[in-house]
Design a protein around this motif. Sequence first.
Motif, mmCIF file in Angstrom:
data_model
loop_
_atom_site.group_PDB
_atom_site.id
_atom_site.type_symbol
_atom_site.label_atom_id
_atom_site.label_comp_id
_atom_site.label_asym_id
_atom_site.label_seq_id
_atom_site.Cartn_x
_atom_site.Cartn_y
_atom_site.Cartn_z
ATOM 1 N N SER A 19 -13.090 8.854 10.507
ATOM 2 C CA SER A 19 -12.468 8.282 11.692
ATOM 3 C C SER A 19 -11.386 7.285 11.309
ATOM 4 N N TYR A 20 -10.227 7.820 11.034
ATOM 5 C CA TYR A 20 -9.099 6.950 10.734
ATOM 6 C C TYR A 20 -7.842 7.537 11.346
ATOM 7 N N ARG A 21 -6.831 6.705 11.427
ATOM 8 C CA ARG A 21 -5.551 7.147 11.979
ATOM 9 C C ARG A 21 -4.455 6.629 11.061
ATOM 10 N N ILE A 22 -3.386 7.395 10.971
ATOM 11 C CA ILE A 22 -2.222 6.991 10.188
ATOM 12 C C ILE A 22 -1.026 6.952 11.127
ATOM 13 N N GLU A 23 -0.317 5.826 11.086
ATOM 14 C CA GLU A 23 0.879 5.661 11.920
ATOM 15 C C GLU A 23 2.060 5.316 11.033
ATOM 16 N N GLU A 24 3.221 5.825 11.395
ATOM 17 C CA GLU A 24 4.437 5.498 10.655
ATOM 18 C C GLU A 24 4.967 4.153 11.135
ATOM 19 N N THR A 25 5.367 3.306 10.182
ATOM 20 C CA THR A 25 5.955 2.004 10.490
ATOM 21 C C THR A 25 7.375 1.968 9.930
ATOM 22 N N LEU A 26 8.061 0.879 10.133
ATOM 23 C CA LEU A 26 9.415 0.742 9.597
ATOM 24 C C LEU A 26 9.423 0.735 8.065
ATOM 25 N N ASP A 27 8.340 0.244 7.466
ATOM 26 C CA ASP A 27 8.268 0.118 6.009
ATOM 27 C C ASP A 27 7.508 1.237 5.315
ATOM 28 N N GLY A 71 0.991 2.179 2.848
ATOM 29 C CA GLY A 71 1.503 2.994 1.763
ATOM 30 C C GLY A 71 2.908 3.482 2.084
ATOM 31 N N ALA A 72 3.637 3.856 1.038
ATOM 32 C CA ALA A 72 4.995 4.372 1.221
ATOM 33 C C ALA A 72 4.972 5.769 1.830
ATOM 34 N N THR A 73 3.888 6.506 1.573
ATOM 35 C CA THR A 73 3.708 7.849 2.135
ATOM 36 C C THR A 73 2.364 7.890 2.862
ATOM 37 N N GLU A 74 2.161 8.937 3.640
ATOM 38 C CA GLU A 74 0.869 9.095 4.317
ATOM 39 C C GLU A 74 -0.262 9.177 3.301
ATOM 40 N N GLU A 75 -0.048 9.910 2.229
ATOM 41 C CA GLU A 75 -1.074 10.069 1.195
ATOM 42 C C GLU A 75 -1.417 8.734 0.533
ATOM 43 N N GLU A 76 -0.403 7.918 0.235
ATOM 44 C CA GLU A 76 -0.648 6.607 -0.375
ATOM 45 C C GLU A 76 -1.448 5.713 0.571
ATOM 46 N N ALA A 77 -1.111 5.726 1.836
ATOM 47 C CA ALA A 77 -1.843 4.926 2.818
ATOM 48 C C ALA A 77 -3.287 5.397 2.929
ATOM 49 N N GLN A 102 -9.087 2.336 10.118
ATOM 50 C CA GLN A 102 -10.300 2.945 10.640
ATOM 51 C C GLN A 102 -10.344 2.750 12.145
ATOM 52 N N LEU A 103 -10.740 3.777 12.862
ATOM 53 C CA LEU A 103 -10.831 3.673 14.314
ATOM 54 C C LEU A 103 -11.987 2.774 14.737
ATOM 55 N N GLN A 104 -13.103 2.825 14.019
ATOM 56 C CA GLN A 104 -14.255 2.016 14.386
ATOM 57 C C GLN A 104 -14.124 0.567 13.927
ATOM 58 N N ASN A 105 -13.142 0.286 13.045
ATOM 59 C CA ASN A 105 -12.924 -1.072 12.548
ATOM 60 C C ASN A 105 -11.439 -1.258 12.247
ATOM 61 N N PRO A 106 -10.617 -1.493 13.261
ATOM 62 C CA PRO A 106 -9.168 -1.599 13.054
ATOM 63 C C PRO A 106 -8.754 -2.712 12.101
ATOM 64 N N SER A 107 -9.644 -3.664 11.839
ATOM 65 C CA SER A 107 -9.302 -4.720 10.881
ATOM 66 C C SER A 107 -9.375 -4.219 9.439
ATOM 67 N N CYS A 108 -9.856 -3.011 9.248
ATOM 68 C CA CYS A 108 -9.864 -2.378 7.929
ATOM 69 C C CYS A 108 -8.667 -1.434 7.883
#
Length: 56
Positions: A6-14, A30-36, A20-26
């Motif tokens: 349960s996680y989500r990946i979002e693109e940011t400016l950097d 990363g520079a790429t989706e895979e790194e993140a 984690q969806l159940q713990n957004p503070s975690c």
Amino acid sequence: MDTQLSYRIEETLDGFLAYQLQNPSCYAYGATEEEAREALYDLTEERELYAYDEWN
């Protein structure tokens, strides 16, 4: 408990933010989706090991 399901990946400016969806503070960046994704996985593993060590 598999925290990586349960996680989500979002693109940011950097780069990319994975959290984690159940713990957004975690979260991890990363520079790429895979790194993140890998950074979040590493962070999650460290937290689980720390929590396990506290109880033993």
